[in-house]
Design a protein around this motif. Sequence first.
Motif, short mmCIF file in Angstrom:
data_model
loop_
_atom_site.label_atom_id
_atom_site.label_comp_id
_atom_site.label_asym_id
_atom_site.label_seq_id
_atom_site.Cartn_x
_atom_site.Cartn_y
_atom_site.Cartn_z
N THR A 1 2.21 6.10 -0.44
CA THR A 1 3.53 6.42 -0.49
C THR A 1 4.23 5.40 0.31
O THR A 1 3.86 5.05 1.50
CB THR A 1 3.86 7.93 -0.10
OG1 THR A 1 3.38 8.85 -0.98
CG2 THR A 1 5.33 7.99 0.06
N LEU B 1 16.25 14.35 -3.31
CA LEU B 1 15.25 14.37 -4.62
C LEU B 1 15.69 13.51 -5.88
O LEU B 1 14.89 13.20 -6.67
CB LEU B 1 15.20 15.83 -5.09
CG LEU B 1 14.17 16.63 -4.17
CD1 LEU B 1 14.02 17.97 -4.93
CD2 LEU B 1 12.92 16.18 -4.43
N LYS B 2 17.28 13.66 -6.02
CA LYS B 2 17.75 12.55 -7.04
C LYS B 2 17.52 11.34 -6.85
O LYS B 2 16.84 10.46 -7.77
CB LYS B 2 19.33 12.72 -7.05
CG LYS B 2 19.69 13.85 -7.50
CD LYS B 2 21.02 14.46 -7.55
CE LYS B 2 21.25 15.83 -8.36
NZ LYS B 2 22.84 16.15 -8.21
N LEU C 1 -9.44 4.78 -3.42
CA LEU C 1 -8.61 3.61 -3.89
C LEU C 1 -9.21 2.23 -3.99
O LEU C 1 -9.15 1.35 -5.09
CB LEU C 1 -7.19 3.55 -3.41
CG LEU C 1 -6.42 4.91 -3.58
CD1 LEU C 1 -5.22 5.08 -2.47
CD2 LEU C 1 -5.62 4.65 -4.83
N GLU D 1 8.63 10.28 -1.48
CA GLU D 1 8.29 11.63 -1.34
C GLU D 1 9.53 12.19 -0.45
O GLU D 1 9.94 11.44 0.57
CB GLU D 1 7.02 11.97 -0.75
CG GLU D 1 5.94 11.75 -1.48
CD GLU D 1 4.49 11.90 -0.61
OE1 GLU D 1 4.41 13.19 -0.01
OE2 GLU D 1 3.75 11.02 -0.56
N LEU D 2 9.83 13.52 -0.56
CA LEU D 2 10.87 14.21 0.15
C LEU D 2 9.68 15.17 1.07
O LEU D 2 8.79 15.64 0.53
CB LEU D 2 11.83 15.06 -0.37
CG LEU D 2 12.39 16.01 0.25
CD1 LEU D 2 13.45 15.40 1.20
CD2 LEU D 2 13.25 17.09 -0.48
N TYR D 3 10.08 15.30 2.34
CA TYR D 3 9.12 16.09 3.37
C TYR D 3 9.45 17.32 2.74
O TYR D 3 10.59 17.84 2.54
CB TYR D 3 9.42 15.87 4.82
CG TYR D 3 8.36 16.54 5.55
CD1 TYR D 3 7.28 16.20 6.00
CD2 TYR D 3 8.83 18.02 5.94
CE1 TYR D 3 6.26 16.62 6.80
CE2 TYR D 3 7.79 18.79 6.65
CZ TYR D 3 6.68 18.10 7.16
OH TYR D 3 5.70 18.66 8.04
N ARG E 1 10.88 6.94 -8.67
CA ARG E 1 9.65 6.90 -9.34
C ARG E 1 9.74 6.40 -10.67
O ARG E 1 9.02 5.95 -11.19
CB ARG E 1 9.42 8.62 -9.69
CG ARG E 1 8.69 8.97 -8.28
CD ARG E 1 8.25 10.52 -8.67
NE ARG E 1 8.02 11.50 -7.34
CZ ARG E 1 8.08 12.24 -6.86
NH1 ARG E 1 8.88 13.14 -7.76
NH2 ARG E 1 7.67 12.87 -5.66
N LYS F 1 -2.41 1.70 -3.00
CA LYS F 1 -0.99 2.34 -3.33
C LYS F 1 -0.69 3.63 -2.68
O LYS F 1 -0.75 4.52 -3.39
CB LYS F 1 -0.74 2.22 -4.94
CG LYS F 1 -1.33 1.08 -5.53
CD LYS F 1 -1.70 1.19 -6.94
CE LYS F 1 -3.05 1.97 -6.90
NZ LYS F 1 -3.71 2.08 -8.24
N GLY G 1 8.94 3.08 -10.77
CA GLY G 1 7.64 2.79 -10.40
C GLY G 1 7.26 2.83 -8.85
O GLY G 1 6.42 2.42 -8.55
N THR H 1 6.65 4.68 -5.39
CA THR H 1 5.90 5.96 -4.80
C THR H 1 6.94 6.50 -3.33
O THR H 1 7.15 5.64 -2.57
CB THR H 1 4.66 5.92 -4.64
OG1 THR H 1 4.01 5.56 -5.66
CG2 THR H 1 3.98 7.10 -3.86
N ASN I 1 -11.74 2.25 -6.70
CA ASN I 1 -11.30 2.07 -7.99
C ASN I 1 -10.71 0.61 -8.22
O ASN I 1 -10.58 0.20 -9.37
CB ASN I 1 -10.09 3.01 -8.17
CG ASN I 1 -10.46 4.51 -8.44
OD1 ASN I 1 -11.76 4.72 -8.66
ND2 ASN I 1 -9.54 5.56 -8.47
N LYS J 1 13.55 10.85 -7.88
CA LYS J 1 13.51 10.58 -8.97
C LYS J 1 13.54 9.28 -9.65
O LYS J 1 13.02 8.58 -10.49
CB LYS J 1 14.08 11.69 -9.78
CG LYS J 1 14.07 11.88 -11.24
CD LYS J 1 14.94 12.99 -12.09
CE LYS J 1 14.39 13.26 -13.29
NZ LYS J 1 15.57 12.99 -14.35
#
Lengths: 456, 456
Positions: free
Chosen positions: A367, A383-384, A20, A397-399, A390, A365, A393, A395, A23, A387
């Motif tokens: 999570t 998860l909803k 990262l 996550e769900l374990y 995301r 960048k 924009g 970041t 980049n 979503k």
Amino acid sequence: MAQKPSIPKGTRDFSPEEVLRRNYIINTLRSNFELFGFQPIETPSFENSSTLMGKYGDEGDRLIFKILNSGDYLSKVNDSVYQERDSNKLTSEISEKALRYDLTVPFARYVVQHQNEIEFPFKRYQIQPVWRADRPQKGRFREFFQCDADAVGSDSLLQEVAFVQLYDAVFTDLGLKGTTVKMNNRKILSGLAEAIGAADKLIDFTVALDKLDKIGEEGVIKEMLAKGISEEAITRVKPIFNVSGTFAEKLELLNQLLADSDVGKQGIEELAYINDKIEALGLTTVTLDLDVTLARGLNYYTGAIFEVAAPEGVKMGSIGGGGRYDDLTGIFGLKNMSGVGISFGLDRIYLVLEELGLFPEQAIKGTKLLFINFGEAESLYCLKAVKALREAGITSELYPDAAKMKKQMSHADKRNIQFVVLAGTQEMEEGVYTLKNMKTGDQTRVDLEGLKAALA
Amino acid sequence: MAQKPSIPKGTRDFSPEEVLRRNYIINTLRSNFELFGFQPIETPSFENSSTLMGKYGDEGDRLIFKILNSGDYLSKVNDSVYQERDSNKLTSEISEKALRYDLTVPFARYVVQHQNEIEFPFKRYQIQPVWRADRPQKGRFREFFQCDADAVGSDSLLQEVAFVQLYDAVFTDLGLKGTTVKMNNRKILSGLAEAIGAADKLIDFTVALDKLDKIGEEGVIKEMLAKGISEEAITRVKPIFNVSGTFAEKLELLNQLLADSDVGKQGIEELAYINDKIEALGLTTVTLDLDVTLARGLNYYTGAIFEVAAPEGVKMGSIGGGGRYDDLTGIFGLKNMSGVGISFGLDRIYLVLEELGLFPEQAIKGTKLLFINFGEAESLYCLKAVKALREAGITSELYPDAAKMKKQMSHADKRNIQFVVLAGTQEMEEGVYTLKNMKTGDQTRVDLEGLKAALA
């Protein structure tokens, strides 16, 4: 027992954080190259050996990685050659391809091969790895990236002006204050050698002069004497050992020393032109300096010579350099293709930014938010939200498993994830999320919009 | 006479336009990978041969590019081995390194080597070139990029769910409507083979089934018969040759066929779980479909199998694929590292976007404006504007020489530069620029702010 895996010496694995950050630098280079009208090209990692061999001197030839031909490669080897058992001779029989050693020769090959498609002047940049079978040591690798920009098919000095501005733009974006772009000109070095009657000793003269930083005035004089340059001649150029003042003041001193040298005066004129334009246009971050001891790549450069020094106090060699050359493509049969180019030292710039703490946090960048997994229904609820975040924009996550709370929290901790969301039955009923700041321990209940706002 | 330069067969030069378009796809992948919590790693271009050899079967071993040892490599070769003159035997004596063949084995090596630094589950992405000594043909290259994302150290099916969403997010950003993510499960294929009493012929069965698209039902039956699968058995699975309907309806059919197979039912449950979650979360661009004939990488995959089909009407093989595997790192001595991964086919996605005209114009950020060079004073006036435009993020250039007007205009034309500025003495006096639209021929006089506005 399985083998313990390792990588070849002189090569590197790059961790996520390192990629990262690299980049971040590469993207800064790309965007500035493009802003200055340079266009990217890419060439194959390996070239025909005939393209590379003989272009970098004997030592270079040895350092080029050769690729073994595929299949039953020995079947094509002449018997008597095989019986000689000479590594060098056998190589050309069993290897037709080699990994590129730099980006310059492939670029020259590209220009010649595609000369009918290219509109000149052609400004290209190229950011790709190169390979050298060098002895690995601290800071020297067998695989490393080169970042080159060149403008070919034009001998206008405005190209040099643009390169100084390009260095300035890049180091401004990287926040690298205190960077110096040092310039010299091959013609000035020729002029000095001429002025002291040692034109035939130009290489010896400049090689010695180049060491002023390292071995001091006394050392340089000693070396020059050893190379057969007379004491009287050395006395005549002594003033350049202690040049100080502004770019223009240094030029003035050179004007006196080189009053009788046409080539020297031409070099002075060129540098004055570049300096005048830069003064009129202004620089934001870098300082432009004249360094008459600068002689890098002398065999190659015919006009301007650039070298970039990191901010004072940072122990680091040059972090960039380049110059003007007369004949890029002659080796491939296309004459009179002059140009000027510079490069950026990715690995060294990386180390400088790291040492000075200049990598912005956004460069990494990762999570920002981990949703703790409490089971089937809860995970779908989360998860909803993942979503929706995301799509905004962000970041998150769900374990992936309804593992023990402690394990999940520890996962967030080890990955430096700043926030976790705890959402059980009660939160689901109310349509909210309990947001916990992992640093402060603070917990708040927010709805989806609140989540977005907290993380934006 | 200089050599006419060329590049090795199966390799490519990428022109500026091609690089910019490839980077558009790669940047879209990167940003989505990162949005989904995948972290980039990079591994060396060459690995120790022992890391790669024996991992891809005999054919794979042959296709791996080997790098010749440096220096007098023959001096270390045993006399009797040398006299045998056997290419295979000699290779291991004169070559210790090889170019990577894919990103999976280097990733496995990375995970084992860095297992103590990695926090699992570990989600990594990797976008790097790989090399294969394949016979070059249309669309098959000896150097090409792979773009892989994997989640290892978790057997949660939520990973599969995330990968379907990831495909959706990428193809949404690329505007690639009509893309289908086809799924199958190794356990369903095992169940089918079991159900027809041909569990020992699983490979033959699935290899034949996999060809349904190409050789049709009749062809598949013929091949199965030839492999010793009985007519009665084939009759029992015949319904799967013509499955239609929704994902759920297809699962229902499989439920009937696989009622007696435990492994088969497990496969159905897994797919149902994934489909349920995806239905609850919704997809924007891709369609999720169940394709029981899908068998790619069967030797490797143990659960979910993915394959992405380009929009109907585009003649192109799969543009992505992947699946779940049980044991990524066993070859390097680290057991029980299960995971799931997908890849994106960069070259094919490129061709699809090109065919459908889906590359956005902004992907090709070229120079928008060329200042015509009328001489010294005018060029400095223009350079000040160039600098101001760059600071506003607008790419513009000054032609480097005061060449003939016609030549400069033609340069703008050939480079598809949209605007030129003509600024002579009069413009300088008034502090304005004559801006000419190269397409329409329209000319207007604007000040610096007007230039910015016209180009923004």
